[in-house]
Motif scaffolding. Structure first.
Motif, PDB file in Angstrom:
ATOM      1  N   VAL A  12      -1.059  -1.338   4.759  1.00 19.80           N
ATOM      2  CA  VAL A  12      -1.692  -0.106   5.230  1.00 19.80           C
ATOM      3  C   VAL A  12      -0.733   0.658   6.149  1.00 19.80           C
ATOM      4  O   VAL A  12      -0.642   1.889   6.087  1.00 19.80           O
ATOM      5  CB  VAL A  12      -3.030  -0.414   5.929  1.00 19.80           C
ATOM      6  CG1 VAL A  12      -3.580   0.803   6.648  1.00 19.80           C
ATOM      7  CG2 VAL A  12      -4.044  -0.925   4.910  1.00 19.80           C
ATOM      8  N   ALA A  13       0.010  -0.054   6.977  1.00 16.33           N
ATOM      9  CA  ALA A  13       0.994   0.592   7.845  1.00 16.33           C
ATOM     10  C   ALA A  13       2.115   1.214   7.018  1.00 16.33           C
ATOM     11  O   ALA A  13       2.609   2.301   7.338  1.00 16.33           O
ATOM     12  CB  ALA A  13       1.570  -0.415   8.835  1.00 16.33           C
ATOM     13  N   TYR A  14       2.527   0.535   5.943  1.00 16.66           N
ATOM     14  CA  TYR A  14       3.553   1.070   5.044  1.00 16.66           C
ATOM     15  C   TYR A  14       3.095   2.392   4.427  1.00 16.66           C
ATOM     16  O   TYR A  14       3.882   3.318   4.253  1.00 16.66           O
ATOM     17  CB  TYR A  14       3.861   0.037   3.965  1.00 16.66           C
ATOM     18  CG  TYR A  14       4.708   0.560   2.828  1.00 16.66           C
ATOM     19  CD1 TYR A  14       6.075   0.729   2.983  1.00 16.66           C
ATOM     20  CD2 TYR A  14       4.132   0.879   1.606  1.00 16.66           C
ATOM     21  CE1 TYR A  14       6.859   1.203   1.937  1.00 16.66           C
ATOM     22  CE2 TYR A  14       4.904   1.351   0.557  1.00 16.66           C
ATOM     23  CZ  TYR A  14       6.262   1.511   0.728  1.00 16.66           C
ATOM     24  OH  TYR A  14       7.034   1.989  -0.298  1.00 16.66           O
ATOM     25  N   LEU A  15       1.809   2.480   4.131  1.00 23.91           N
ATOM     26  CA  LEU A  15       1.266   3.706   3.555  1.00 23.91           C
ATOM     27  C   LEU A  15       1.120   4.816   4.589  1.00 23.91           C
ATOM     28  O   LEU A  15       0.956   5.977   4.229  1.00 23.91           O
ATOM     29  CB  LEU A  15      -0.105   3.424   2.928  1.00 23.91           C
ATOM     30  CG  LEU A  15      -0.112   2.468   1.750  1.00 23.91           C
ATOM     31  CD1 LEU A  15      -1.542   2.166   1.348  1.00 23.91           C
ATOM     32  CD2 LEU A  15       0.667   3.031   0.592  1.00 23.91           C
ATOM     33  N   GLY A  16       1.167   4.461   5.863  1.00 22.55           N
ATOM     34  CA  GLY A  16       1.001   5.458   6.915  1.00 22.55           C
ATOM     35  C   GLY A  16      -0.448   5.741   7.224  1.00 22.55           C
ATOM     36  O   GLY A  16      -0.780   6.764   7.815  1.00 22.55           O
ATOM     37  N   MET A  17      -1.335   4.831   6.855  1.00 28.01           N
ATOM     38  CA  MET A  17      -2.762   5.027   7.099  1.00 28.01           C
ATOM     39  C   MET A  17      -3.262   4.171   8.257  1.00 28.01           C
ATOM     40  O   MET A  17      -4.463   4.013   8.431  1.00 28.01           O
ATOM     41  CB  MET A  17      -3.558   4.723   5.836  1.00 28.01           C
ATOM     42  CG  MET A  17      -3.257   5.684   4.713  1.00 28.01           C
ATOM     43  SD  MET A  17      -4.322   5.468   3.310  1.00 28.01           S
ATOM     44  CE  MET A  17      -5.800   6.284   3.881  1.00 28.01           C
ATOM     45  N   ASP A  18      -2.332   3.628   9.054  1.00 27.20           N
ATOM     46  CA  ASP A  18      -2.749   2.880  10.229  1.00 27.20           C
ATOM     47  C   ASP A  18      -2.988   3.855  11.374  1.00 27.20           C
ATOM     48  O   ASP A  18      -2.498   4.975  11.381  1.00 27.20           O
ATOM     49  CB  ASP A  18      -1.727   1.810  10.601  1.00 27.20           C
ATOM     50  CG  ASP A  18      -0.332   2.364  10.801  1.00 27.20           C
ATOM     51  OD1 ASP A  18      -0.029   3.415  10.222  1.00 27.20           O
ATOM     52  OD2 ASP A  18       0.451   1.737  11.517  1.00 27.20           O
ATOM     53  N   VAL A  19      -3.752   3.424  12.333  1.00 22.78           N
ATOM     54  CA  VAL A  19      -4.175   4.298  13.418  1.00 22.78           C
ATOM     55  C   VAL A  19      -3.301   4.061  14.642  1.00 22.78           C
ATOM     56  O   VAL A  19      -3.077   2.920  15.052  1.00 22.78           O
ATOM     57  CB  VAL A  19      -5.658   4.045  13.759  1.00 22.78           C
ATOM     58  CG1 VAL A  19      -6.101   4.934  14.912  1.00 22.78           C
ATOM     59  CG2 VAL A  19      -6.526   4.300  12.542  1.00 22.78           C
ATOM     60  N   ARG A  20      -2.809   5.140  15.206  1.00 21.83           N
ATOM     61  CA  ARG A  20      -2.035   5.076  16.446  1.00 21.83           C
ATOM     62  C   ARG A  20      -3.001   5.230  17.609  1.00 21.83           C
ATOM     63  O   ARG A  20      -3.774   6.182  17.664  1.00 21.83           O
ATOM     64  CB  ARG A  20      -1.009   6.190  16.496  1.00 21.83           C
ATOM     65  CG  ARG A  20      -0.203   6.203  17.779  1.00 21.83           C
ATOM     66  CD  ARG A  20       0.727   7.387  17.905  1.00 21.83           C
ATOM     67  NE  ARG A  20       1.398   7.682  16.652  1.00 21.83           N
ATOM     68  CZ  ARG A  20       1.723   8.910  16.270  1.00 21.83           C
ATOM     69  NH1 ARG A  20       1.454   9.940  17.029  1.00 21.83           N
ATOM     70  NH2 ARG A  20       2.325   9.115  15.124  1.00 21.83           N
ATOM     71  N   GLY A  37       4.234   6.779   6.153  1.00 22.87           N
ATOM     72  CA  GLY A  37       4.508   6.420   4.766  1.00 22.87           C
ATOM     73  C   GLY A  37       4.623   7.626   3.852  1.00 22.87           C
ATOM     74  O   GLY A  37       4.745   8.768   4.286  1.00 22.87           O
ATOM     75  N   ASP A  38       4.551   7.357   2.574  1.00 25.11           N
ATOM     76  CA  ASP A  38       4.671   8.373   1.542  1.00 25.11           C
ATOM     77  C   ASP A  38       3.434   9.269   1.542  1.00 25.11           C
ATOM     78  O   ASP A  38       2.313   8.780   1.352  1.00 25.11           O
ATOM     79  CB  ASP A  38       4.835   7.692   0.180  1.00 25.11           C
ATOM     80  CG  ASP A  38       5.108   8.656  -0.951  1.00 25.11           C
ATOM     81  OD1 ASP A  38       5.284   9.859  -0.684  1.00 25.11           O
ATOM     82  OD2 ASP A  38       5.146   8.198  -2.110  1.00 25.11           O
ATOM     83  N   PRO A  39       3.584  10.562   1.746  1.00 25.55           N
ATOM     84  CA  PRO A  39       2.416  11.445   1.778  1.00 25.55           C
ATOM     85  C   PRO A  39       1.685  11.517   0.438  1.00 25.55           C
ATOM     86  O   PRO A  39       0.471  11.706   0.407  1.00 25.55           O
ATOM     87  CB  PRO A  39       2.990  12.813   2.175  1.00 25.55           C
ATOM     88  CG  PRO A  39       4.441  12.722   1.958  1.00 25.55           C
ATOM     89  CD  PRO A  39       4.820  11.280   2.023  1.00 25.55           C
ATOM     90  N   LEU A  45      -4.779   8.135  -2.308  1.00 22.23           N
ATOM     91  CA  LEU A  45      -5.842   7.275  -1.787  1.00 22.23           C
ATOM     92  C   LEU A  45      -7.011   8.096  -1.262  1.00 22.23           C
ATOM     93  O   LEU A  45      -8.173   7.714  -1.433  1.00 22.23           O
ATOM     94  CB  LEU A  45      -5.300   6.371  -0.679  1.00 22.23           C
ATOM     95  CG  LEU A  45      -4.588   5.122  -1.159  1.00 22.23           C
ATOM     96  CD1 LEU A  45      -3.890   4.431  -0.006  1.00 22.23           C
ATOM     97  CD2 LEU A  45      -5.564   4.183  -1.830  1.00 22.23           C
ATOM     98  N   TYR A  46      -6.736   9.223  -0.645  1.00 22.17           N
ATOM     99  CA  TYR A  46      -7.798  10.095  -0.162  1.00 22.17           C
ATOM    100  C   TYR A  46      -8.605  10.639  -1.343  1.00 22.17           C
ATOM    101  O   TYR A  46      -9.842  10.661  -1.309  1.00 22.17           O
ATOM    102  CB  TYR A  46      -7.191  11.244   0.659  1.00 22.17           C
ATOM    103  CG  TYR A  46      -8.211  12.147   1.278  1.00 22.17           C
ATOM    104  CD1 TYR A  46      -8.816  11.797   2.481  1.00 22.17           C
ATOM    105  CD2 TYR A  46      -8.575  13.352   0.686  1.00 22.17           C
ATOM    106  CE1 TYR A  46      -9.757  12.623   3.074  1.00 22.17           C
ATOM    107  CE2 TYR A  46      -9.511  14.175   1.267  1.00 22.17           C
ATOM    108  CZ  TYR A  46     -10.097  13.808   2.460  1.00 22.17           C
ATOM    109  OH  TYR A  46     -11.037  14.629   3.044  1.00 22.17           O
ATOM    110  N   ASN A  47      -7.909  11.048  -2.409  1.00 21.35           N
ATOM    111  CA  ASN A  47      -8.613  11.537  -3.597  1.00 21.35           C
ATOM    112  C   ASN A  47      -9.411  10.418  -4.261  1.00 21.35           C
ATOM    113  O   ASN A  47     -10.508  10.665  -4.775  1.00 21.35           O
ATOM    114  CB  ASN A  47      -7.630  12.142  -4.595  1.00 21.35           C
ATOM    115  CG  ASN A  47      -7.121  13.489  -4.146  1.00 21.35           C
ATOM    116  OD1 ASN A  47      -7.735  14.143  -3.315  1.00 21.35           O
ATOM    117  ND2 ASN A  47      -5.993  13.904  -4.688  1.00 21.35           N
TER     118      ASN A  47
END
Length: 109
Positions: A12-20, A37-39, A45-47
């Motif tokens: 999830v962190a690799y995808l950039g969907m982790d929370v700061r 991560g990759d936009p 994933l959002y779609n």
């Protein structure tokens, strides 16, 4: 590029969907996605979450997130993270997705 990830949190962190989290002492700061991560993967994933919320299998979970006080976008991101964790488990175990079927009780004849 799959890469080797220790656990689903790393994926999830690799995808950039982790929370700061920006907390300091008594102050509770805003929580934001890291977006490292990759936009394109985040968009997909959002779609996927937008599509999943309309299905019978996932609509209950989406409604639960909304009842917890999350906004619609936050609930969709959380659902997208759930889908990412499932995808990670499927990749790691190299198995097929088998959703849990509701248990129905059969009437005795």
């Amino acid at each position: 590029h799959r890469g080797e990830f220790k656990n689903s949190d790393a994926f999830v962190a690799y995808l950039g969907m982790d929370v700061r989290v920006r907390d300091s002492g008594k102050q509770v700061g805003r929580r934001k996605l890291t977006k490292k991560g990759d936009p394109e993967l985040r968009r997909l994933l959002y779609n996927a979450a937008m599509s999943a919320r309309r299905t019978k299998a996932w609509s209950g979970l989406y409604e639960t997130y909304l009842s917890q006080g999350l906004k619609t976008t936050q609930a969709l991101v959380k659902l997208g993270r759930k889908l990412a964790r499932i995808a990670f488990a499927l990749m790691k175990n190299q198995s097929m997705y088998r959703p849990k079927m509701p248990v129905t009780c059969c009437a005795a004849p």
